[in-house]
Scaffold this motif. Sequence first.
Motif, PDB file in Angstrom:
ATOM      1  N   UNK A 156       0.822  -1.214   0.000  1.00 55.08           N
ATOM      2  CA  UNK A 156       0.000   0.000   0.000  1.00 55.08           C
ATOM      3  C   UNK A 156       0.852   1.257   0.000  1.00 55.08           C
ATOM      4  N   UNK A 157       2.006   1.213   0.676  1.00 52.14           N
ATOM      5  CA  UNK A 157       2.884   2.387   0.760  1.00 52.14           C
ATOM      6  C   UNK A 157       3.962   2.384  -0.322  1.00 52.14           C
ATOM      7  N   UNK A 158       3.787   1.547  -1.346  1.00 52.41           N
ATOM      8  CA  UNK A 158       4.658   1.504  -2.530  1.00 52.41           C
ATOM      9  C   UNK A 158       6.096   1.110  -2.200  1.00 52.41           C
ATOM     10  N   UNK A 159       6.282   0.253  -1.196  1.00 52.68           N
ATOM     11  CA  UNK A 159       7.623  -0.162  -0.806  1.00 52.68           C
ATOM     12  C   UNK A 159       8.048  -1.471  -1.461  1.00 52.68           C
ATOM     13  N   UNK A 160       7.145  -2.088  -2.211  1.00 47.13           N
ATOM     14  CA  UNK A 160       7.489  -3.311  -2.943  1.00 47.13           C
ATOM     15  C   UNK A 160       7.723  -2.929  -4.403  1.00 47.13           C
ATOM     16  N   UNK A 222       5.685  -0.428 -11.693  1.00 45.64           N
ATOM     17  CA  UNK A 222       4.462   0.046 -11.060  1.00 45.64           C
ATOM     18  C   UNK A 222       4.758   0.840  -9.794  1.00 45.64           C
ATOM     19  N   UNK A 223       4.129   2.009  -9.683  1.00 43.12           N
ATOM     20  CA  UNK A 223       4.152   2.724  -8.416  1.00 43.12           C
ATOM     21  C   UNK A 223       2.921   2.319  -7.614  1.00 43.12           C
ATOM     22  N   UNK A 224       1.794   2.199  -8.299  1.00 42.44           N
ATOM     23  CA  UNK A 224       0.555   1.725  -7.693  1.00 42.44           C
ATOM     24  C   UNK A 224       0.215   0.364  -8.284  1.00 42.44           C
ATOM     25  N   UNK A 225      -0.821  -0.261  -7.781  1.00 38.24           N
ATOM     26  CA  UNK A 225      -1.163  -1.599  -8.269  1.00 38.24           C
ATOM     27  C   UNK A 225      -2.646  -1.782  -8.499  1.00 38.24           C
ATOM     28  N   UNK A 269      11.399  -5.627   1.373  1.00 37.93           N
ATOM     29  CA  UNK A 269      12.011  -5.892   2.676  1.00 37.93           C
ATOM     30  C   UNK A 269      11.224  -7.004   3.353  1.00 37.93           C
ATOM     31  N   UNK A 270      11.929  -8.023   3.808  1.00 37.64           N
ATOM     32  CA  UNK A 270      11.264  -9.141   4.471  1.00 37.64           C
ATOM     33  C   UNK A 270      10.486  -8.622   5.681  1.00 37.64           C
ATOM     34  N   UNK A 271       9.204  -8.956   5.783  1.00 38.34           N
ATOM     35  CA  UNK A 271       8.355  -8.389   6.841  1.00 38.34           C
ATOM     36  C   UNK A 271       8.740  -8.781   8.268  1.00 38.34           C
ATOM     37  N   UNK A 272       9.510  -9.838   8.417  1.00 39.39           N
ATOM     38  CA  UNK A 272       9.895 -10.298   9.755  1.00 39.39           C
ATOM     39  C   UNK A 272      11.379 -10.077  10.033  1.00 39.39           C
ATOM     40  N   UNK A 273      12.233 -10.456   9.109  1.00 40.38           N
ATOM     41  CA  UNK A 273      13.681 -10.359   9.337  1.00 40.38           C
ATOM     42  C   UNK A 273      14.282  -9.022   8.930  1.00 40.38           C
ATOM     43  N   UNK A 274      13.542  -8.247   8.116  1.00 44.68           N
ATOM     44  CA  UNK A 274      13.991  -6.948   7.585  1.00 44.68           C
ATOM     45  C   UNK A 274      15.110  -7.077   6.554  1.00 44.68           C
ATOM     46  N   UNK A 275      15.401  -8.293   6.109  1.00 49.29           N
ATOM     47  CA  UNK A 275      16.375  -8.477   5.032  1.00 49.29           C
ATOM     48  C   UNK A 275      15.787  -7.961   3.719  1.00 49.29           C
ATOM     49  N   UNK A 276      16.640  -7.413   2.864  1.00 51.72           N
ATOM     50  CA  UNK A 276      16.192  -6.962   1.549  1.00 51.72           C
ATOM     51  C   UNK A 276      16.241  -8.160   0.597  1.00 51.72           C
ATOM     52  N   UNK A 277      15.093  -8.497   0.018  1.00 46.87           N
ATOM     53  CA  UNK A 277      15.006  -9.621  -0.903  1.00 46.87           C
ATOM     54  C   UNK A 277      14.774  -9.122  -2.321  1.00 46.87           C
ATOM     55  N   UNK A 278      15.518  -9.663  -3.256  1.00 44.47           N
ATOM     56  CA  UNK A 278      15.407  -9.235  -4.660  1.00 44.47           C
ATOM     57  C   UNK A 278      15.459 -10.481  -5.536  1.00 44.47           C
ATOM     58  N   UNK A 279      14.408 -10.683  -6.323  1.00 47.25           N
ATOM     59  CA  UNK A 279      14.330 -11.865  -7.175  1.00 47.25           C
ATOM     60  C   UNK A 279      14.031 -11.469  -8.617  1.00 47.25           C
ATOM     61  N   UNK A 280      14.548 -12.261  -9.540  1.00 43.48           N
ATOM     62  CA  UNK A 280      14.251 -12.037 -10.958  1.00 43.48           C
ATOM     63  C   UNK A 280      14.087 -13.395 -11.628  1.00 43.48           C
ATOM     64  N   UNK A 281      13.394 -13.403 -12.747  1.00 45.33           N
ATOM     65  CA  UNK A 281      13.165 -14.646 -13.466  1.00 45.33           C
ATOM     66  C   UNK A 281      13.245 -14.389 -14.961  1.00 45.33           C
ATOM     67  N   UNK A 282      13.616 -15.401 -15.697  1.00 40.58           N
ATOM     68  CA  UNK A 282      13.758 -15.276 -17.146  1.00 40.58           C
ATOM     69  C   UNK A 282      12.397 -15.110 -17.816  1.00 40.58           C
ATOM     70  N   UNK A 283      12.412 -14.514 -18.995  1.00 41.07           N
ATOM     71  CA  UNK A 283      11.184 -14.419 -19.775  1.00 41.07           C
ATOM     72  C   UNK A 283      10.723 -15.819 -20.164  1.00 41.07           C
ATOM     73  N   UNK A 284       9.409 -16.079 -20.163  1.00 41.20           N
ATOM     74  CA  UNK A 284       8.918 -17.411 -20.553  1.00 41.20           C
ATOM     75  C   UNK A 284       9.207 -17.694 -22.022  1.00 41.20           C
ATOM     76  N   UNK A 285       9.178 -18.957 -22.364  1.00 43.34           N
ATOM     77  CA  UNK A 285       9.569 -19.400 -23.710  1.00 43.34           C
ATOM     78  C   UNK A 285       8.734 -18.752 -24.809  1.00 43.34           C
ATOM     79  N   UNK A 286       7.418 -18.680 -24.633  1.00 38.46           N
ATOM     80  CA  UNK A 286       6.559 -18.117 -25.677  1.00 38.46           C
ATOM     81  C   UNK A 286       6.917 -16.656 -25.947  1.00 38.46           C
TER      82      UNK A 286
END
Length: 303
Positions: A156-160, A222-225, A269-286
């Motif tokens: 809601x606060x645009x932190x993700x 996205x800033x909003x969702x 930011x992980x909601x419990x541990x406060x670690x910064x998590x960053x993930x990425x994934x490849x574009x799908x085959x199609x």
Amino acid sequence: MTVEGFDGRLDRYLSEVLSKTRSFVQKIIEEGNVWVNQTQVLKPAYKVRSGDIIRIVIPEPKQLSLVAQDIDIEVVYEDEHLAVINKPRGMVVHPGAGNFENTLVNALLHKFSGKLSSINGVIRPGIVHRLDKDTSGLLIVAKTDEAHIKLSEALKSHQIKRIYYAICEGVLKEDSGVVDAPIGRHPVNRLKMAVIPNGKQAVTYFEVLERYDKYTFVKLRLKTGRTHQIRVHMSYIGYPLLGDSTYGRSKNEFGIQGQVLHAGEIKFVHPITSDVLHFSTELPEYFLEILNILRSRNSKYHV
């Protein structure tokens, strides 16, 4: 309970003291489960003040009646509080009217043995945010109510931070830009969203990655969702997503049904541990196949 040091909306007060989401509290109030000074209150906006006495009855949580199904899903990350899923194209996130099987929720119930947050109720356990059926990519799932509440607040606060990749019809002239236009229900077709004057604020940033003769490969943030935000915004500025028959053309040369859109990166930011998590994934085959076709037509495509 007795209200102390607070003057304001009932739903806001209860949300804070109960550590529940505002939507959860509003539902409890509207269903007649809250009394203020021995008077039943049905309006979430009811004003409470210091000294008021509140009685609240929280109904027992309903037992999940959905079927846990052994459906293969890609778990990018998992711990005791949350998980990050790479949702495939064509999979509905949660059950709806007439569709209670083969959704991501059915798969999650099996994958995590039903250990999902209950904040969003029986039909959407663990679901913090959604992706459209034909949008693939990264999605956060909450396993505990505490994690869910904090993730919802961060969203809601645009932190993700969420990054998407798409192919648009038409050739964008600007290398980058922002679409800041409010979105709400379409005034005529209630199944669609639209840019309307009294809609909710919606902001989408775009960046051109490659240009072709009739299409553009873009990166979006996205800033909003809002519901269908990217699809509505890109159509609004004249560059609908390839395959999106709802907001663009009914047919396309690739025979693709459903928007070519992929949620490729997510950072929070992980909601419990406060670690910064960053993930990425490849574009799908199609998606890559279409890009390769477009690139083969343009030996020197514009970047």
